[in-house]
Design a protein around this motif. Structure first.
Motif, PDB file in Angstrom:
ATOM      1  N   ALA A  63      12.977 -23.781  -2.858  1.00  9.48           N
ATOM      2  CA  ALA A  63      12.373 -22.634  -3.544  1.00  9.48           C
ATOM      3  C   ALA A  63      12.713 -22.639  -5.030  1.00  9.48           C
ATOM      4  CB  ALA A  63      12.847 -21.338  -2.909  1.00  9.48           C
ATOM      5  N   VAL A  64      11.732 -22.319  -5.847  1.00 10.32           N
ATOM      6  CA  VAL A  64      11.925 -22.167  -7.289  1.00 10.32           C
ATOM      7  C   VAL A  64      12.284 -20.715  -7.574  1.00 10.32           C
ATOM      8  CG1 VAL A  64      10.764 -22.235  -9.534  1.00 10.32           C
ATOM      9  CG2 VAL A  64      10.346 -24.032  -7.841  1.00 10.32           C
ATOM     10  N   PRO A  65      13.330 -20.433  -8.368  1.00  8.47           N
ATOM     11  CA  PRO A  65      13.667 -19.035  -8.674  1.00  8.47           C
ATOM     12  C   PRO A  65      12.469 -18.296  -9.252  1.00  8.47           C
ATOM     13  CG  PRO A  65      15.408 -20.501  -9.418  1.00  8.47           C
ATOM     14  CD  PRO A  65      14.267 -21.376  -8.996  1.00  8.47           C
ATOM     15  N   SER A  66      12.317 -17.051  -8.866  1.00  5.21           N
ATOM     16  CA  SER A  66      11.209 -16.253  -9.362  1.00  5.21           C
ATOM     17  C   SER A  66      11.366 -15.997 -10.857  1.00  5.21           C
ATOM     18  CB  SER A  66      11.148 -14.915  -8.613  1.00  5.21           C
ATOM     19  OG  SER A  66      12.318 -14.156  -8.895  1.00  5.21           O
ATOM     20  N   ARG A  76      14.854 -15.765 -13.703  1.00  7.41           N
ATOM     21  CA  ARG A  76      14.950 -16.965 -14.536  1.00  7.41           C
ATOM     22  C   ARG A  76      16.241 -17.040 -15.335  1.00  7.41           C
ATOM     23  NH1 ARG A  76      11.930 -13.128 -16.776  1.00  7.41           N
ATOM     24  NH2 ARG A  76      11.881 -12.759 -19.030  1.00  7.41           N
ATOM     25  N   HIS A  77      16.822 -15.872 -15.684  1.00  9.54           N
ATOM     26  CA  HIS A  77      18.067 -15.873 -16.448  1.00  9.54           C
ATOM     27  C   HIS A  77      19.296 -15.762 -15.553  1.00  9.54           C
ATOM     28  CE1 HIS A  77      15.738 -15.742 -20.066  1.00  9.54           C
ATOM     29  NE2 HIS A  77      15.243 -14.537 -19.811  1.00  9.54           N
TER      30      HIS A  77
END
Length: 250
Positions: A212-215, A219-220
């Motif tokens: 999964a890619v962070p939403s 992002r920070h």
């Protein structure tokens, strides 16, 4: 007589074109329509007609936001096949897992002219993953198992007459598509590992990862661990290639 024949020619051409167009429209309606017994019976032929040999997964409409990283990992056994079959206890030597997609991405970084060589594992992953996930739980377990003696992955030769007695037309079509893509993944893994270990490669194993890619909101402050999904192709004999293929690959 000759002018009469000439006048009949356009009518024959128009009739032929009309029949072909009607057949294509009918096939399109069946292919894109709901699942029915007729569609299930015709599915293998429809797939050959519309997809051809490439199993191209066209996305007609824009996909959703990118939310997953996809990776193909491979490793090999570089002992003789009998020792490999015995595993660690028999002294089999295994290579470390190699993330070939990460290698491709590194080669393509900042390279706007990256060619197909830098995307091969991504293409194989993208085509195999949805097909593998259409298999039943039992079939997925069989695919993840080890098949090193040349026995069929699903217990029967998928192109033998008995396969039609064992599986429905739609199931058989899915299994054949999966088998073609598995063979492609095993072949790619073999070529990549033979570059490093030569003819010592006797068995290969392949794993497909979706991470999964962070939403955007995270992002920070991304989570320390990302959720993962795996699809596994168990140990298979290394694919065999003739010298011309090896020379072209190198």
């Amino acid at each position: 007589m000759a002018p009469s024949r000439i006048r009949r020619l356009p009518a024959v051409v128009l009739a032929t074109v009309g029949l072909l167009a009607a057949g294509h429209i009918g096939a399109t309606l069946v292919y894109t329509g709901p699942d029915t017994p007729v569609k299930s019976a015709l599915q293998p032929g429809l797939n050959r007609y519309f997809l051809g040999p490439l199993d191209q997964g066209w996305n007609l409409f824009a996909p959703g936001p990118y939310s997953q990283d996809e990776y193909m990992l491979v490793r090999a056994c570089i002992s003789d096949i009998d020792t490999c079959a015995g595993g660690d206890s028999a002294g089999a030597e295994f290579t470390p897992w190699r993330n070939v997609t990460a290698e491709e991405l590194e080669a393509a970084e900042y390279n706007i002219f990256a060619n197909r060589e830098t995307r091969q594992s991504k293409v194989v992953h993208g085509r195999l993953w949805p097909v593998a996930n259409r298999l039943s739980d039992e079939q997925q377990a069989m695919a993840a198992g080890n098949h090193i003696d040349g026995e069929p992955v699903f217990g029967v030769d998928l192109y033998a007459p008995e396969a039609s007695d064992t599986f429905s037309p739609s199931q058989l079509n899915d299994l054949r598509t999966y088998q073609r893509l598995e063979d492609t993944a095993v072949g790619l893994a073999t070529l990549l590992l033979q570059e490093e270990h030569g003819d010592a490669v006797t068995l290969v194993e392949v794993r497909m990862l979706r991470e999964a890619v962070p939403s955007f909101e995270q992002r920070h402050d991304p989570p320390p661990e990302r959720s993962q999904q795996w699809t596994t192709i168990g140990w298979r004999p290394a694919a065999e290639f003739d010298d011309d293929v090896k020379a072209a690959w190198s």
